[in-house]
Design a protein around this motif. Structure first.
Motif, short mmCIF file in Angstrom:
data_model
loop_
_atom_site.label_atom_id
_atom_site.label_comp_id
_atom_site.label_asym_id
_atom_site.label_seq_id
_atom_site.Cartn_x
_atom_site.Cartn_y
_atom_site.Cartn_z
N TYR A 140 2.53 -3.85 -9.64
CA TYR A 140 1.17 -3.59 -10.17
C TYR A 140 1.27 -4.34 -11.50
O TYR A 140 2.15 -3.62 -12.32
N ALA A 142 3.32 3.05 -2.72
CA ALA A 142 2.13 2.30 -3.02
C ALA A 142 1.06 2.41 -1.80
O ALA A 142 -0.20 2.45 -2.22
N GLU A 143 1.30 2.76 -0.59
CA GLU A 143 0.65 3.13 0.51
C GLU A 143 -0.14 4.41 0.29
O GLU A 143 -1.47 4.58 0.49
N SER A 174 -2.88 4.03 -2.27
CA SER A 174 -4.20 3.06 -1.85
C SER A 174 -4.99 4.05 -0.86
O SER A 174 -6.03 3.75 -0.80
N SER A 175 -4.36 5.14 -0.30
CA SER A 175 -4.98 6.00 0.56
C SER A 175 -5.83 6.85 -0.09
O SER A 175 -6.88 7.37 0.63
N GLU A 226 -9.91 1.67 -5.62
CA GLU A 226 -9.25 0.46 -5.88
C GLU A 226 -8.56 0.57 -7.32
O GLU A 226 -9.27 0.90 -8.31
N TYR A 227 -7.39 0.00 -7.38
CA TYR A 227 -6.67 -0.34 -8.63
C TYR A 227 -7.13 -1.74 -9.12
O TYR A 227 -6.65 -2.63 -8.41
#
Length: 499
Positions: A107, A296-297, A300-301, A305-306
């Protein structure tokens, strides 16, 4: 040299338009820097200074290949990272190749502070825990979320530590709770973290992360004992937390043998999250968080949104790629090892010669000189350290002092620093220490008796100034001094000894 304003006008405008909490180096007599090249900086009069503190200009000030890469990409395209572009994926691939295999998701951000803030978000989202364990005297950035976990910035008597923040002792084997004569300082310091976790659990709290610089910088150039991080990681993982390695100041080959400082502790230690910044862009604002696919997942879950407008933009990634190429092509890691070892040996010889030097510690081109008034008590020589950095400036060498007592001289120059630079710096330091120790009476009578009448008078004046300093010290509130700067001009001036 082309200037918009004379130095006096620049100072006046800065005082008028720049926030008063934004301090400059050498506040009582600041240098106006107008250009720089490699490891040298130049003032408005063309005077050259050897830069021993600028770990931001990692591969050297104004490196032509970095400038060329930025210019070439700026002429072509710069936009936000939502558009598909090769630079960001190429840079992510190249960065990941320098790290252990499980650290593969990037990121991009604009600063180390942004990176550490995002690392906390990743850690807290991973298992839903909130608490953070940090080290005493640590500094991780200027955002509110990071000031909360940076004891270096705590103001005594004013800041109330948040309930979710837990402070572990710095694993300092020179001045800390468990020292070099302890049978197993790594286990002793790690057990302090274990106790913090147990106490937190007993209070119904859950640990999200342990965060630490791989080598503590603002805390006084502290290198943890071998095995410490492994043991801490075991305890933190057992509590459902993650280990965040802050490489913002110490990464990108500064330690020489390894590209990342955490790697020098052994292949059996791999953090869950690594943050990086300062040296990445050689002065261009770029930073990054690298983590595992699993973390990371989980991030995201959350469904959120980043997005970072400038993080990973084409120009920043082009600059970052150029820095990686230069480190490799110019063998800057090898240089850090060779020059760092040479410099450390020179400084060890000075330690044997000068009673003010209590400890020399460091790896590669990351070195600290711990100054003390008393070797047995290890009393910090704070006033002396401030005096030394000003006298070294007069010798055209730029150093800074840091640590909880502001008595540790920090050496973290651009990676193109040479053996000739190291010799020059140490020769100047030797001269400054010699005069200072004579002034404070820490040298034998046989040495001081060789002084000329003029020098003797000068040394007497210095002793009077020292006495004044010690009186001032006893009345000063240490919380007023941060980042090697004094909030009061008189306080700073009183720290400078007249030799």
């Amino acid at each position: 040299m082309c200037e918009l304003y004379c130095k006096r006008d620049t100072l006046a405008l800065r005082k008028k338009h720049i926030g008063p909490s934004c301090k400059v180096f050498f506040a009582s007599d600041p240098i106006k820097i107008v250009r720089a090249r490699r490891q040298y900086m130049f003032d408005e009069n063309g005077e050259q200074y050897l830069d021993c503190i600028n770990n931001v200009a990692h591969v050297g000030h104004c490196h032509p290949e970095v400038v060329k890469a930025a210019l070439k990409q700026m002429e072509l395209l710069n936009t936000n990272s939502r558009f598909l572009h090769d630079n960001i994926v190429e840079y992510a691939k190249r960065l990941s190749a320098t790290l252990p295999e499980k650290l593969s998701v990037c990121y991009f951000t604009n600063s180390g502070s942004e990176a550490n803030d995002l690392a906390l978000r990743l850690a807290r989202q991973f298992r839903g825990h909130q608490d953070v364990i940090t080290l005493d005297h640590a500094y991780h950035g200027h955002l509110s979320s990071l000031i909360e976990i940076s004891p270096y910035k705590f103001q005594k008597g004013k800041d109330v530590k948040k309930e979710f923040v837990h402070v572990a002792p710095t694993p300092d084997t020179y001045r800390g709770k468990y020292r070099e004569d302890h049978a197993d300082p790594a286990s002793a310091y790690a057990d302090e973290v274990k106790k913090i976790i147990e106490d937190a659990h007993n209070s119904g709290r859950k640990i999200a992360a342990f965060i630490a610089e791989s080598m503590q910088s603002c805390g006084g150039q502290i290198i943890p004992p071998a095995g410490y991080f492994q043991k801490v990681a075991k305890y933190v993982h057992g509590a459902g937390g993650v280990f965040i390695a802050d490489e913002v100041q110490v990464g990108f080959g500064r330690v020489g043998k390894h590209f990342w400082s955490f790697q020098m502790y052994g292949e059996d230690f791999v953090p869950d999250i690594v943050t990086m910044g300062k040296p990445m862009g050689n002065g261009h604002p770029v930073a990054c968080v690298v983590t595992t696919k699993e973390i990371a997942e989980a991030f995201s879950s959350s469904g959120m949104e980043y997005f970072n407008t400038y993080g990973g933009n084409p120009v920043s990634c082009a600059v970052g790629l150029a820095v990686l190429d230069i480190i490799e092509n110019e063998d800057l890691q090898g240089n850090a090892t060779r020059v760092g070892n040479y410099l450390t040996e020179l400084l060890k010889k000075q330690k044997a010669k000068h009673t003010l030097i209590g400890d020399i510690r460091g790896v590669g081109l990351f070195i600290g000189i711990d100054l003390v008034k008393d070797h047995l008590k290890r009393t910090p020589a704070t006033a002396e350290a401030q005096h030394i950095i000003y006298k070294m400036k007069e010798k055209r060498v730029l150093l800074s002092a840091d640590g909880p007592h502001r008595n540790v001289l920090k050496i973290k120059p651009p990676m193109c620093f040479t053996e000739e630079d190291a010799k020059f710096m140490v020769d100047q330091l030797d001269g400054v220490l010699t005069v200072l120790e004579e002034a404070t009476g820490t040298k034998s009578e046989s040495v001081t008796s060789e002084n000329t009448p003029c020098k003797t008078k000068m040394l007497k004046e210095a002793r009077v100034e020292l006495l004044r300093d010690s009186t001032t010290d006893s009345r000063e509130n240490p919380s007023r001094k941060r980042n090697g700067m004094c909030t009061d001009t008189h306080s700073l001036l009183s720290k400078r000894l007249k030799t």
